[in-house]
Scaffold this motif. Structure first.
Motif, PDB file in Angstrom:
ATOM      1  N   VAL A 253      32.134  54.360  82.456  1.00 21.67           N
ATOM      2  CA  VAL A 253      33.072  54.093  83.553  1.00 21.67           C
ATOM      3  C   VAL A 253      34.165  53.131  83.106  1.00 21.67           C
ATOM      4  O   VAL A 253      35.346  53.308  83.444  1.00 21.67           O
ATOM      5  CB  VAL A 253      32.310  53.541  84.777  1.00 21.67           C
ATOM      6  CG1 VAL A 253      33.288  53.011  85.825  1.00 21.67           C
ATOM      7  CG2 VAL A 253      31.427  54.622  85.379  1.00 21.67           C
ATOM      8  N   ILE A 254      33.802  52.113  82.333  1.00 27.52           N
ATOM      9  CA  ILE A 254      34.798  51.172  81.807  1.00 27.52           C
ATOM     10  C   ILE A 254      35.832  51.915  80.960  1.00 27.52           C
ATOM     11  O   ILE A 254      37.042  51.657  81.041  1.00 27.52           O
ATOM     12  CB  ILE A 254      34.112  50.067  80.976  1.00 27.52           C
ATOM     13  CG1 ILE A 254      33.286  49.163  81.901  1.00 27.52           C
ATOM     14  CG2 ILE A 254      35.145  49.239  80.204  1.00 27.52           C
ATOM     15  CD1 ILE A 254      32.381  48.200  81.174  1.00 27.52           C
TER      16      ILE A 254
ATOM     17  N   LEU B 184      34.769  53.151  89.507  1.00 27.89           N
ATOM     18  CA  LEU B 184      34.266  51.835  89.109  1.00 27.89           C
ATOM     19  C   LEU B 184      33.546  51.132  90.264  1.00 27.89           C
ATOM     20  O   LEU B 184      32.415  50.653  90.106  1.00 27.89           O
ATOM     21  CB  LEU B 184      35.422  50.971  88.605  1.00 27.89           C
ATOM     22  CG  LEU B 184      35.076  49.523  88.228  1.00 27.89           C
ATOM     23  CD1 LEU B 184      34.115  49.486  87.049  1.00 27.89           C
ATOM     24  CD2 LEU B 184      36.346  48.741  87.914  1.00 27.89           C
TER      25      LEU B 184
END
Length: 332
Positions: free
Chosen positions: A45-46, A218
């Protein structure tokens, strides 16, 4: 911002999307079997958020046409923000289930079944909202993809019987994830103006839409993935210290996976103006074939499958190739 000028170039972008969406899961494999998918997913996700920002301030802020990335974010309406954000939330829940299916059943099952279903339903949803492309050719291609999904599911049932896994678990995870996955693109497309050169006020251009979409992923991850860490599908419960115990290379694999996926997402959205959302999404989800290739030929996920399974896999590949060809031709 950078804008595609022709249908042929849009198809090239969609093909790049197909390879990105079909290949990112290799990074989960490379992270190692001891690194649980719930931990991998935080880094993934980052990586998505990082790439959306990089593209926003490079491709989304260059050239004379359209609207710059920063201006785009400030002028968008609350409705556009909500649609792109909801798209991110839906995608995240769907993708977590797909990643769980990869961990349980392998790439050559999770992608053809889960993402194949997402392709079928997603093409229908996006075509209803924006009717670009020849419907007979488009839906003939979709029908062949459905047949390919059935063959892959049959092959997995044969494989699961040899390794004592319950085939229903992997298939259900993939199918539920695929069903949810079919709707995220619709919300993101609805948040955008499909005239990128002269974008409608209050709506996003591709770069702003993808960034807000990534924020939806996020923030929702703190709910969805945290719950899954406490109530995992397989294995003991996980806590935050388990994530920080991972070595740098393991974290980098996850970030790279997110970057690869988001390159595909960005290219698909950029191509949507010339190709139309249905074709852009449908061709990108040809990732099912790419992922199946990795799973079958590189990771040898069907190595121990019983006799006759190879014919089902070959049939799956053939139907996918013909189906995707019809989807591309429908926009010519």
């Amino acid at each position: 911002m950078y804008i595609i000028e022709s249908y042929s170039l849009a198809v090239v972008f969609c093909i790049i999307t197909m390879f990105c969406w079909g290949s990112w899961a290799n990074t989960q494999k490379l992270a190692g079997s001891s690194w649980r998918f719930e931990l991998f997913y935080w880094d993934y996700v980052i990586g998505i958020v990082i790439l959306s920002l990089v593209f926003g301030y490079t491709l989304g802020s260059s050239g004379e046409a359209g609207r710059g990335f920063t201006e785009d974010l400030f002028q968008a309406s609350s409705r556009s923000y909500s649609l792109a954000f909801i798209g991110g939330v839906i995608f995240n829940l769907a993708n977590i289930l797909i990643v769980a299916a990869i961990a349980y059943a392998g790439m050559s099952v999770a992608f053809p079944v889960g993402i194949g279903l997402a392709l079928v339903l997603g093409v229908i949803v996006n075509y209803v909202s924006n009717q670009q492309g020849d419907p007979v050719m488009l839906f003939s291609g979709v029908a062949l993809v459905v047949a390919a999904i059935v063959l892959d599911a049959l092959a997995y049932r044969k494989l699961a019987s040899t390794n004592q896994k319950n085939p229903k678990v992997g298939l259900v995870l993939a199918l539920v994830g695929g069903f949810l996955m079919s709707f995220f693109y619709f919300f993101v497309a609805q948040s955008m103006s499909l005239d990128f050169s002269n974008p409608e006020g209050g709506k996003f251009t591709p770069y702003g839409a993808v960034f807000v979409f990534s924020i939806g992923i996020l923030l929702s991850n703190f709910m969805f993935n945290t719950f899954l860490m406490k109530k995992p599908i397989e294995g003991p419960a996980l806590k935050a210290p388990n994530y920080f115990a991972g070595k740098l290379p393991v974290h980098l694999f996850g970030i790279m996976g997110g970057i690869i996926w988001c390159v595909g997402m960005s290219f698909s959205i950029i191509a949507a103006e010339k190709a139309g959302p249905a074709i852009s999404y449908g061709l990108g989800q040809g990732a099912t074939m790419v992922a199946a290739f990795w799973g079958v030929f590189i990771w040898k996920e069907f190595k121990k499958a019983p006799k006759g399974t190879g014919n089902l896999i070959a049939g799956m590949f053939l139907l996918f190739v013909i189906g995707l060809g019809l989807i591309v031709y429908s926009g010519v």
